[in-house]
Design a protein around this motif. Structure first.
Motif, PDB file in Angstrom:
ATOM      1  N   VAL A 284     -53.780  24.599 104.848  1.00 32.52           N
ATOM      2  CA  VAL A 284     -52.765  25.584 104.459  1.00 32.52           C
ATOM      3  C   VAL A 284     -51.591  24.902 103.759  1.00 32.52           C
ATOM      4  O   VAL A 284     -51.127  25.349 102.701  1.00 32.52           O
ATOM      5  CB  VAL A 284     -52.280  26.362 105.692  1.00 32.52           C
ATOM      6  N   SER A 288     -50.727  25.232  99.687  1.00 33.48           N
ATOM      7  CA  SER A 288     -49.521  26.017  99.424  1.00 33.48           C
ATOM      8  C   SER A 288     -48.786  25.554  98.171  1.00 33.48           C
ATOM      9  O   SER A 288     -48.105  26.353  97.512  1.00 33.48           O
ATOM     10  CB  SER A 288     -48.579  25.971 100.627  1.00 33.48           C
ATOM     11  N   GLY A 311     -48.046  26.642 108.048  1.00 32.46           N
ATOM     12  CA  GLY A 311     -48.877  25.464 108.272  1.00 32.46           C
ATOM     13  C   GLY A 311     -48.116  24.333 108.927  1.00 32.46           C
ATOM     14  O   GLY A 311     -48.630  23.655 109.826  1.00 32.46           O
TER      15      GLY A 311
END
Length: 387
Positions: A284, A288, A311
């Motif tokens: 994540v 991102s 995250g």
């Protein structure tokens, strides 16, 4: 030593509250530095790369000293460690507020805030773990939400104070307030009552363990990218047209989202297993940075901050559980402290290099692309743990 019946008690939750407050204050101050970057660079006549060294030295100090503070809390207890952290934090920021040259502020800020965070983080995670048996994961998760809420609150507060009072007075006020919080926490936190459980790996055994080394490498790679937004995202947002407070609030959004990540991903870890959830956090966070690279305006930056923060929150909350499961709990402070030196190395490299790249190219594109690549490489590295 207090009887084991004291664990999972009301007093145990008082310790959690103190740990929450200590992390709220120390990390809130440390992660508010993005709001100071522009005004300090302007006054000292330096670029973003040189001024970013403040944050780099700070993060290197608090992650690097985590190994020592974790051992110190086992030997001397949390009260002495927190008191030392409070004195360092207050004195360091007070001295920074009077600095007449960049290098003086670099030393006073980096050491003061760095020692303060080092004395509040790893030691308090270990102490909370010692006060719980049945609800240890939940208790640690609640305690470390102080990091996220502190980031959410202090970063925009610091930006508003800088506009009204200037960066020097703001450093002084934050120093006094942060020191007061750590001293108050020291007065209510006793040693953990539980006796040692099954033997854990020694530090020497851990550094020879392939899985521990892989976790360390993954953390280095991720941390080079992870801490770049804490320093440079506000400046990027201002360059894109956001006002100073709104730009600084993006760091607060990361903190708020990380709070949700600590709680939600902690529950996910209970179902999927700590290691698998931990790997998901790396994915994540790494992915991102593609959102930052879209250059889609302030709204997209908010989404990026939310995804990164979720995250990051899981990364912080689940990491101690992964280490405890794979390497044992009786030396958790030392094992975590050494592992977190990887984050110190990564954060010390990432923010200054990003600042230099922006100064040299006038663009954030190489920075964002590099962060994306490093984050995904860190995720791939975690997939090798346990294999």
């Amino acid at each position: 030593m207090r009887p084991a019946a004291s664990v999972d008690s009301v007093r145990s939750w008082v310790v959690v509250a103190a740990a929450f407050a200590a992390m709220f204050a120390s990390f809130g101050i440390a992660y508010s530095f993005g709001a100071f970057l522009e005004p300090m660079a302007e006054e000292f006549g330096t670029g973003r790369g040189a001024t970013s060294t403040f944050f780099a030295l700070t993060s290197l100090t608090y992650f690097g000293l985590g190994a020592l503070s974790g051992v110190a809390v086992d030997r001397y207890g949390p009260r002495r460690v927190l008191l030392a952290g409070g004195v360092a934090l207050g004195a360091g920021l007070a001295a920074t507020s009077q600095a007449g040259e960049l290098w003086i502020g670099l030393v006073t800020y980096g050491l003061g805030v760095g020692i303060g965070v080092a004395c509040a983080y790893v030691p308090m995670v270990a102490v909370v773990g010692g006060w719980f048996e049945r609800r240890r994961t939940l208790a640690i998760g609640v305690a470390v939400t102080g990091i996220g809420l502190g980031t959410l609150t202090v970063a925009p507060l610091a930006a508003a104070m800088i506009d009204e009072l200037g960066w020097r007075t703001t450093h002084l006020v934050l120093g006094v307030g942060g020191a007061a919080v750590l001293v108050a926490c020291a007065l209510v936190v006793p040693r953990p009552p539980v006796r040692p459980g099954p033997a854990a790996l020694t530090l020497e055994e851990a550094v020879r363990n392939r899985d521990y080394r892989r976790l360390y490498l993954a953390s280095v790679l991720l941390s080079v990218a992870l801490f770049v937004p804490f320093v440079h995202l506000p400046g990027y947002a201002e360059q894109a047209g956001a006002d100073r407070v709104a730009a600084a609030a993006l760091v607060g959004v990361i903190g708020a989202a990380s709070t949700a990540g600590r709680l939600v991903l902690g529950a996910v870890a209970a179902r999927t297993g700590a290691l698998r959830a931990y790997q998901g956090c790396f994915l994540v966070m790494g992915a991102s940075f593609a959102l930052w690279g879209l250059d889609g305006g302030y709204g997209v930056l908010v989404v990026f901050a939310v995804v990164l923060g979720v995250g990051y929150g899981g990364f912080v909350a689940i990491g101690p559980a992964v280490v405890a499961e794979r390497f044992g709990t009786t030396r958790l402070g030392g094992l975590l402290g050494v592992l977190y030196t990887s984050a110190g190395i990564g954060s010390a490299v990432g923010a200054p290099l990003a600042g230099l790249a922006v100064d040299a190219t006038g663009s954030y594109v190489p920075v964002v692309a590099g962060c994306l690549a490093l984050g995904l490489a860190a995720f791939v590295t975690t997939l090798r743990v346990g294999r």
